[in-house]
Design a protein around this motif. Structure first.
Motif, PDB file in Angstrom:
ATOM      1  N   GLN A  69      -5.232   4.940  -4.647  1.00 46.50           N
ATOM      2  CA  GLN A  69      -4.232   4.194  -3.893  1.00 46.50           C
ATOM      3  C   GLN A  69      -4.004   2.848  -4.576  1.00 46.50           C
ATOM      4  OE1 GLN A  69      -5.320   3.596   0.210  1.00 46.50           O
ATOM      5  NE2 GLN A  69      -3.195   3.717   0.823  1.00 46.50           N
ATOM      6  N   THR A  77       0.848  -1.176   0.000  1.00 42.62           N
ATOM      7  CA  THR A  77       0.000   0.000   0.000  1.00 42.62           C
ATOM      8  C   THR A  77       0.888   1.231   0.000  1.00 42.62           C
ATOM      9  OG1 THR A  77      -1.710  -1.175   1.206  1.00 42.62           O
ATOM     10  CG2 THR A  77      -1.843   1.197   1.212  1.00 42.62           C
ATOM     11  N   HIS A 124      -2.406  -1.161  -4.568  1.00 43.82           N
ATOM     12  CA  HIS A 124      -2.236  -2.247  -3.601  1.00 43.82           C
ATOM     13  C   HIS A 124      -1.362  -3.370  -4.143  1.00 43.82           C
ATOM     14  CE1 HIS A 124      -5.439  -0.388  -1.243  1.00 43.82           C
ATOM     15  NE2 HIS A 124      -6.060  -0.227  -2.386  1.00 43.82           N
ATOM     16  N   THR A 125      -0.991  -3.311  -5.423  1.00 48.05           N
ATOM     17  CA  THR A 125      -0.140  -4.327  -6.055  1.00 48.05           C
ATOM     18  C   THR A 125       0.879  -3.619  -6.945  1.00 48.05           C
ATOM     19  OG1 THR A 125      -1.531  -4.535  -8.021  1.00 48.05           O
ATOM     20  CG2 THR A 125      -2.072  -5.986  -6.138  1.00 48.05           C
TER      21      THR A 125
END
Length: 161
Positions: free
Chosen positions: A140, A2, A142-143
């Protein structure tokens, strides 16, 4: 994974459309994009603007009642899910949505929390909220794939230039 959030004001409809269009150039499947925000925050409008920017000229319906709408595009298929009406997370499985979400497509998922653990994990989360007469967008990743997509998107957003 994140990262810190990127925040963009969307003061009017034109800014919201340009924001979604900026994502269309670098969009690559497979990708899961969670669309979060209150009712009326602009989640379906974002999806509609994105599809228009991707060249889809047909009707773009909200999947509130159908749960999912699929759009075959030249580069990939985009599935737009709306889980707002779910009364339990198991409805994801009951509706057979894994068949759509697992096919190497781009998946836009509104109200992902309603699908619980059945909802595919996001590459990117877009949170929309009301801000004055317009909206505020928070992005945002996440990967790693989400990070790369987000970096390309931010370079194309007019407000970021």
């Amino acid at each position: 994974m994140t990262a810190s959030a990127a925040v963009f004001p969307l003061p009017d409809e034109a800014a919201a459309a340009a924001f979604a269009a900026a994502f269309s150039d670098g969009l690559d499947a497979p990708l899961v994009l969670w669309l979060q925000g209150d009712l009326g925050a602009g989640k379906t409008t974002f999806a509609r603007n994105l599809l228009r920017a991707l060249g889809f000229s047909g009707t773009v319906k909200s999947p509130t009642y159908t749960i999912a709408e699929s759009y075959p595009l030249p580069r990939f298929t985009l599935h737009h899910f709306d889980l707002y009406r779910f009364s339990s997370p198991e409805e994801w499985e009951d509706a057979g949505l894994d068949d759509l979400a697992g096919g190497g497509a781009v998946c836009l998922i509104e109200w992902p929390d309603k699908g619980g653990a059945y909802t595919p994990a996001p590459d990117i989360t877009l949170t929309l909220s009301h801000e004055g007469a317009g909206r505020r967008a928070v992005l945002q990743h996440h990967t790693n794939h989400g990070r790369k997509s987000l970096e390309a998107w931010i370079k194309n957003i007019p407000a970021a230039k």
